[in-house]
Design an enzyme around this catalytic site. Structure first.
Site, PDB file in Angstrom:
ATOM      1  N   ILE A   1       0.863  -1.181   0.000  1.00 36.63           N
ATOM      2  CA  ILE A   1       0.000   0.000   0.000  1.00 36.63           C
ATOM      3  C   ILE A   1       0.899   1.230   0.000  1.00 36.63           C
ATOM      4  O   ILE A   1       1.831   1.315   0.765  1.00 36.63           O
ATOM      5  CB  ILE A   1      -0.970  -0.007   1.207  1.00 36.63           C
ATOM      6  CG1 ILE A   1      -1.984   1.121   1.124  1.00 36.63           C
ATOM      7  CG2 ILE A   1      -0.245   0.071   2.543  1.00 36.63           C
ATOM      8  CD1 ILE A   1      -3.115   0.867   0.198  1.00 36.63           C
TER       9      ILE A   1
ATOM     10  N   TYR B   1      -7.836   6.141  -1.442  1.00 38.99           N
ATOM     11  CA  TYR B   1      -7.649   4.780  -0.925  1.00 38.99           C
ATOM     12  C   TYR B   1      -8.893   3.939  -1.231  1.00 38.99           C
ATOM     13  O   TYR B   1      -8.799   2.829  -1.764  1.00 38.99           O
ATOM     14  CB  TYR B   1      -7.400   4.875   0.578  1.00 38.99           C
ATOM     15  CG  TYR B   1      -7.182   3.564   1.299  1.00 38.99           C
ATOM     16  CD1 TYR B   1      -5.974   2.880   1.203  1.00 38.99           C
ATOM     17  CD2 TYR B   1      -8.183   3.020   2.108  1.00 38.99           C
ATOM     18  CE1 TYR B   1      -5.779   1.692   1.899  1.00 38.99           C
ATOM     19  CE2 TYR B   1      -7.989   1.834   2.800  1.00 38.99           C
ATOM     20  CZ  TYR B   1      -6.789   1.176   2.691  1.00 38.99           C
ATOM     21  OH  TYR B   1      -6.594  -0.003   3.375  1.00 38.99           O
TER      22      TYR B   1
ATOM     23  N   ALA C   1     -11.127   4.441  -3.526  1.00 40.59           N
ATOM     24  CA  ALA C   1     -11.248   4.248  -4.980  1.00 40.59           C
ATOM     25  C   ALA C   1     -10.407   3.053  -5.417  1.00 40.59           C
ATOM     26  O   ALA C   1     -10.869   2.191  -6.176  1.00 40.59           O
ATOM     27  CB  ALA C   1     -10.822   5.516  -5.718  1.00 40.59           C
TER      28      ALA C   1
ATOM     29  N   GLY D   1     -10.398  -4.798   8.896  1.00 40.35           N
ATOM     30  CA  GLY D   1     -10.669  -3.615   9.711  1.00 40.35           C
ATOM     31  C   GLY D   1      -9.351  -2.954  10.080  1.00 40.35           C
ATOM     32  O   GLY D   1      -8.328  -3.190   9.430  1.00 40.35           O
TER      33      GLY D   1
ATOM     34  N   ILE E   1      -5.927  -2.471  11.645  1.00 39.38           N
ATOM     35  CA  ILE E   1      -4.896  -3.407  12.108  1.00 39.38           C
ATOM     36  C   ILE E   1      -3.707  -2.596  12.663  1.00 39.38           C
ATOM     37  O   ILE E   1      -3.349  -1.565  12.083  1.00 39.38           O
ATOM     38  CB  ILE E   1      -4.414  -4.312  10.941  1.00 39.38           C
ATOM     39  CG1 ILE E   1      -5.603  -4.936  10.181  1.00 39.38           C
ATOM     40  CG2 ILE E   1      -3.444  -5.377  11.434  1.00 39.38           C
ATOM     41  CD1 ILE E   1      -6.505  -5.830  10.982  1.00 39.38           C
ATOM     42  N   ASP E   2      -3.071  -3.119  13.712  1.00 35.99           N
ATOM     43  CA  ASP E   2      -2.089  -2.314  14.451  1.00 35.99           C
ATOM     44  C   ASP E   2      -0.694  -2.236  13.832  1.00 35.99           C
ATOM     45  O   ASP E   2       0.314  -2.318  14.545  1.00 35.99           O
ATOM     46  CB  ASP E   2      -1.997  -2.836  15.894  1.00 35.99           C
ATOM     47  CG  ASP E   2      -1.326  -4.211  15.976  1.00 35.99           C
ATOM     48  OD1 ASP E   2      -1.005  -4.812  14.919  1.00 35.99           O
ATOM     49  OD2 ASP E   2      -1.120  -4.701  17.101  1.00 35.99           O
TER      50      ASP E   2
HETATM   51  N1  LIG Z   1      -3.342  -1.610   8.730  1.00 34.54           N
HETATM   52  C1  LIG Z   1      -4.626  -1.456   8.561  1.00 34.54           C
HETATM   53  O1  LIG Z   1      -5.329  -0.895   9.422  1.00 34.54           O
HETATM   54  C2  LIG Z   1      -5.295  -1.961   7.315  1.00 34.54           C
HETATM   55  C3  LIG Z   1      -6.696  -1.917   7.252  1.00 34.54           C
HETATM   56  C4  LIG Z   1      -7.344  -2.402   6.115  1.00 34.54           C
HETATM   57  C5  LIG Z   1      -6.581  -2.894   5.061  1.00 34.54           C
HETATM   58  N2  LIG Z   1      -5.228  -2.899   5.132  1.00 34.54           N
HETATM   59  C6  LIG Z   1      -4.474  -3.358   3.969  1.00 34.54           C
HETATM   60  O2  LIG Z   1      -3.486  -4.302   4.332  1.00 34.54           O
HETATM   61  C7  LIG Z   1      -2.345  -4.149   3.501  1.00 34.54           C
HETATM   62  C8  LIG Z   1      -1.098  -3.988   4.362  1.00 34.54           C
HETATM   63  O3  LIG Z   1      -1.265  -2.849   5.207  1.00 34.54           O
HETATM   64  P1  LIG Z   1      -0.161  -2.467   6.292  1.00 34.54           P
HETATM   65  O4  LIG Z   1      -0.830  -1.649   7.319  1.00 34.54           O
HETATM   66  O5  LIG Z   1       0.592  -3.681   6.671  1.00 34.54           O
HETATM   67  O6  LIG Z   1       0.775  -1.506   5.426  1.00 34.54           O
HETATM   68  P2  LIG Z   1       2.237  -0.925   5.793  1.00 34.54           P
HETATM   69  O7  LIG Z   1       2.658  -1.395   7.121  1.00 34.54           O
HETATM   70  O8  LIG Z   1       2.213   0.538   5.502  1.00 34.54           O
HETATM   71  O9  LIG Z   1       3.170  -1.637   4.716  1.00 34.54           O
HETATM   72  C9  LIG Z   1       3.076  -1.292   3.374  1.00 34.54           C
HETATM   73  C10 LIG Z   1       4.088  -2.092   2.581  1.00 34.54           C
HETATM   74  O10 LIG Z   1       4.036  -1.652   1.216  1.00 34.54           O
HETATM   75  C11 LIG Z   1       5.336  -1.260   0.796  1.00 34.54           C
HETATM   76  N3  LIG Z   1       5.235  -0.145  -0.154  1.00 34.54           N
HETATM   77  C12 LIG Z   1       4.769   1.117   0.084  1.00 34.54           C
HETATM   78  N4  LIG Z   1       4.863   1.871  -1.030  1.00 34.54           N
HETATM   79  C13 LIG Z   1       5.405   1.068  -1.990  1.00 34.54           C
HETATM   80  C14 LIG Z   1       5.773   1.282  -3.334  1.00 34.54           C
HETATM   81  N5  LIG Z   1       5.603   2.464  -3.935  1.00 34.54           N
HETATM   82  N6  LIG Z   1       6.313   0.249  -4.020  1.00 34.54           N
HETATM   83  C15 LIG Z   1       6.498  -0.957  -3.433  1.00 34.54           C
HETATM   84  N7  LIG Z   1       6.176  -1.213  -2.146  1.00 34.54           N
HETATM   85  C16 LIG Z   1       5.628  -0.209  -1.436  1.00 34.54           C
HETATM   86  C17 LIG Z   1       6.069  -0.868   2.077  1.00 34.54           C
HETATM   87  O11 LIG Z   1       7.457  -1.090   1.979  1.00 34.54           O
HETATM   88  P3  LIG Z   1       8.535   0.009   1.539  1.00 34.54           P
HETATM   89  O12 LIG Z   1       8.217   1.274   2.267  1.00 34.54           O
HETATM   90  O13 LIG Z   1       9.826  -0.632   1.959  1.00 34.54           O
HETATM   91  O14 LIG Z   1       8.412   0.121   0.066  1.00 34.54           O
HETATM   92  C18 LIG Z   1       5.506  -1.881   3.064  1.00 34.54           C
HETATM   93  O15 LIG Z   1       6.208  -3.090   2.989  1.00 34.54           O
HETATM   94  C19 LIG Z   1      -2.624  -2.956   2.595  1.00 34.54           C
HETATM   95  O16 LIG Z   1      -3.092  -3.396   1.344  1.00 34.54           O
HETATM   96  C20 LIG Z   1      -3.705  -2.214   3.347  1.00 34.54           C
HETATM   97  O17 LIG Z   1      -4.529  -1.454   2.498  1.00 34.54           O
HETATM   98  C21 LIG Z   1      -4.573  -2.444   6.236  1.00 34.54           C
END
Ligand SMILES: NC(=O)c1ccc[n+]([C@@H]2O[C@H](COP(=O)([O-])OP(=O)(O)OC[C@H]3O[C@@H](n4cnc5c(N)ncnc54)[C@H](OP(=O)(O)O)[C@@H]3O)[C@@H](O)[C@H]2O)c1
Ligand SMILES: *[C@@H]1O[C@H](CO)[C@@H](O)[C@H](O)[C@H]1NC(C)=O
Ligand SMILES: *[C@@H]1O[C@H](CO)[C@@H](O)[C@H](O)[C@H]1NC(C)=O
Ligand SMILES: *[C@@H]1O[C@H](CO)[C@@H](O)[C@H](O)[C@H]1NC(C)=O
Length: 291
Positions: free
Chosen positions: A120, A183, A185, A216, A218-219
Site C-alpha cells: 500500500i 484509498y 477508490a 478492519g 490493524i495495528d
Molecule cells: N493496517 C490497517 O489498518 C489496514 C486496514 C485495512 C486494510 N489494510 C491493507 O493491508 C495491507 C497492508 O497494510 P499495512 O498496514 O501492513 O501496510 P504498511 O505497514 O504501511 O506496509 C506497506 C508495505 O508496502 C510497501 N510499499 C509502500 N509503497 C510502496 C511502493 N511504492 N512500491 C512498493 N512497495 C511499497 C512498504 O514497503 P517500503 O516502504 O519498503 O516500500 C511496506 O512493505 C494494505 O493493502 C492495506 O490497504 C490495512
C-alpha cells in the site's frame, strides 16, 4: 425499524452458526514447498504473512522498496523455517518494474503457487478531498494498477500450478468511508477487478483461487501513525490478521473478514441500511484532528 432489527438479529444468528461449523484448519503439509511471492513485505501485515508462510516451509520471494528491511525479513524467514527466501527491491509506482518483479520471482521459484498482493503506497493522506489529482493517480497506480500488472504477468504460472491470488482489501473497499477517497477508490477497483476475474476463472475451469481479505483497523506501525489520533477504533493485532489471511488463502476461500465480528455485520448492513451504517461509523472519527 422493528422489522430491520429482527432481520439483523436472525442474520447474526445465522452467520455465527455458519462461522462456527465451517471452521477448518490448515496443516504444515499443505504449505511445505509451495512457492510464494508477497508484496509490501518489508513491514506490517505483509511481513507477518511472510513469517506465516516461512513457518510452514514455503519458498518465498519478498518485495518492497527498502532493501535493508527486506534483508532483515528474509533472514528471519530462513530462521523460521522457510525452504528458501529471497527478495527483489522494487517500486510499484513503476508498472514496468511491477512486471519485472513477477518475472523475477517466477524465475527464481521455478513457478508460483501464491501471489499475495498486499503493498500500500501512494501519497494519499488521511483527510478531506481537496481536488488533488496527483495523489489520486498515484494511489490508483500503486494500489490498483500494479496489482493488475503483477497478476497479468504471473497468470500463466498460476494457471499451471492451480495457484492462488490473495488481495488485501478493507472495509473501505466495500463502503465509502470518509477522508480516504483515493484509498477507497483503489480498494473498490480491486474488489471489482478480482471478483470479476474469479468468476471468469471459475467459468473457464481455470483452477485459480482468488481470496479477498476485507480488513478492519490493524495495528501496523504505519496505520497507527497515520490514523491513530483520527479514529477511536481499536486496532487488531497484525500477527493474528496475517495468520487468518494465510489460512483463508490455503483453504482457497473467496473472502475473509477480519476481525470477523466487527467487519462482517457492517458489510451485511451496508446494502440494507446504508444511512444507518454511515451514522454508526461517524462516531469513530475525531473531527478536530482531521484536516
Ligand atoms: N493496517 C490497517 O489498518 C489496514 C486496514 C485495512 C486494510 N489494510 C491493507 O493491508 C495491507 C497492508 O497494510 P499495512 O498496514 O501492513 O501496510 P504498511 O505497514 O504501511 O506496509 C506497506 C508495505 O508496502 C510497501 N510499499 C509502500 N509503497 C510502496 C511502493 N511504492 N512500491 C512498493 N512497495 C511499497 C512498504 O514497503 P517500503 O516502504 O519498503 O516500500 C511496506 O512493505 C494494505 O493493502 C492495506 O490497504 C490495512
Ligand atoms: C521503471 O522500471 C524500469 C525497469 O526496471 C526502468 O527501466 C525504468 O527506468 C523505470 N522508470 C522510471 C520512470 O523510473
Ligand atoms: C484445484 O487445485 C487445488 C490445488 O491444487 C486442488 O486441491 C483442487 O482439487 C483442484 N480443484 C479441482 C476441481 O480439480
Ligand atoms: C489442476 O486442477 C485441474 C482441475 O481443475 C486438475 O485436473 C489438475 O490435475 C491440477 N493440476 C495440478 C498441477 O494440481
Amino acid at each position: 425499524m422493528v422489522g430491520v432489527k429482527i432481520l439483523i438479529v436472525s442474520l447474526l444468528v445465522g452467520i455465527s452458526a455458519y462461522h462456527f461449523f465451517s471452521s477448518e484448519t490448515i496443516s504444515y503439509g499443505m504449505v511445505y514447498g509451495k512457492r510464494v511471492l508477497v508484496t509490501g513485505s518489508s513491514t506490517g501485515i505483509g511481513e507477518q504473512i511472510a513469517y506465516q508462510f516461512a513457518q510452514m516451509g514455503a519458498h518465498l520471494v519478498l518485495t518492497a522498496r527498502r532493501e535493508q528491511r527486506l534483508q532483515e525479513v528474509t533472514r528471519k524467514c530462513l530462521e523460521l523455517g522457510a525452504s528458501s527466501a529471497d527478495y527483489v527491491v522494487s517500486d510499484m509506482t513503476n508498472l514496468t518494474s511491477a512486471q519485472e518483479v513477477a518475472q523475477i520471482a517466477t524465475k527464481k521459484l521455478g513457478s508460483l503457487d501464491y501471489l499475495v498482493l498486499n503493498h500500500i503506497g501512494g501519497s494519499g493522506s488521511f483527510g478531506t478531498f481537496q481536488g488533488d489529482m496527483d495523489s489520486l493517480l498515484s494511489s490508483m497506480t500503486v494500489n490498483f494498477l500494479s496489482y493488475v500488472q503483477l497478476t497479468a504477468t504471473a497468470l500463466s504460472a498460476l494457471k499451471q500450478s492451480n495457484g492462488s491470488i490473495v488481495i488485501m482489501s478493507s472495509l473501505s473497499g466495500r463502503f465509502g468511508a470518509p477522508f480516504t477517497t483515493s484509498y477507497c477508490a483503489a480498494k473498490f477497483a480491486l474488489e471489482g477487478f478480482y471478483s470479476s476475474l474469479r468468476r471468469e476463472c471459475s467459468l473457464q475451469k481455470n483452477n485459480i483461487s482468488v481470496t479477498v481479505a476485507v480488513l478492519g483497523f490493524i495495528d501496523t506501525e504505519n496505520a497507527v501513525k497515520k490514523v491513530g489520533d483520527k479514529v477511536t477504533m481499536t486496532a487488531s493485532p497484525k500477527e493474528d490478521c496475517a495468520k487468518e489471511v494465510v489460512k483463508a488463502a490455503v483453504l482457497r476461500q473467496s473472502e475473509l473478514f477480519y476481525p470477523y465480528w466487527s467487519i462482517k455485520p457492517l458489510v451485511l448492513l451496508k446494502d440494507w441500511a446504508p444511512e444507518f451504517m454511515g451514522s454508526l461509523l461517524d462516531k469513530f472519527y475525531v473531527l478536530e484532528n482531521i484536516k
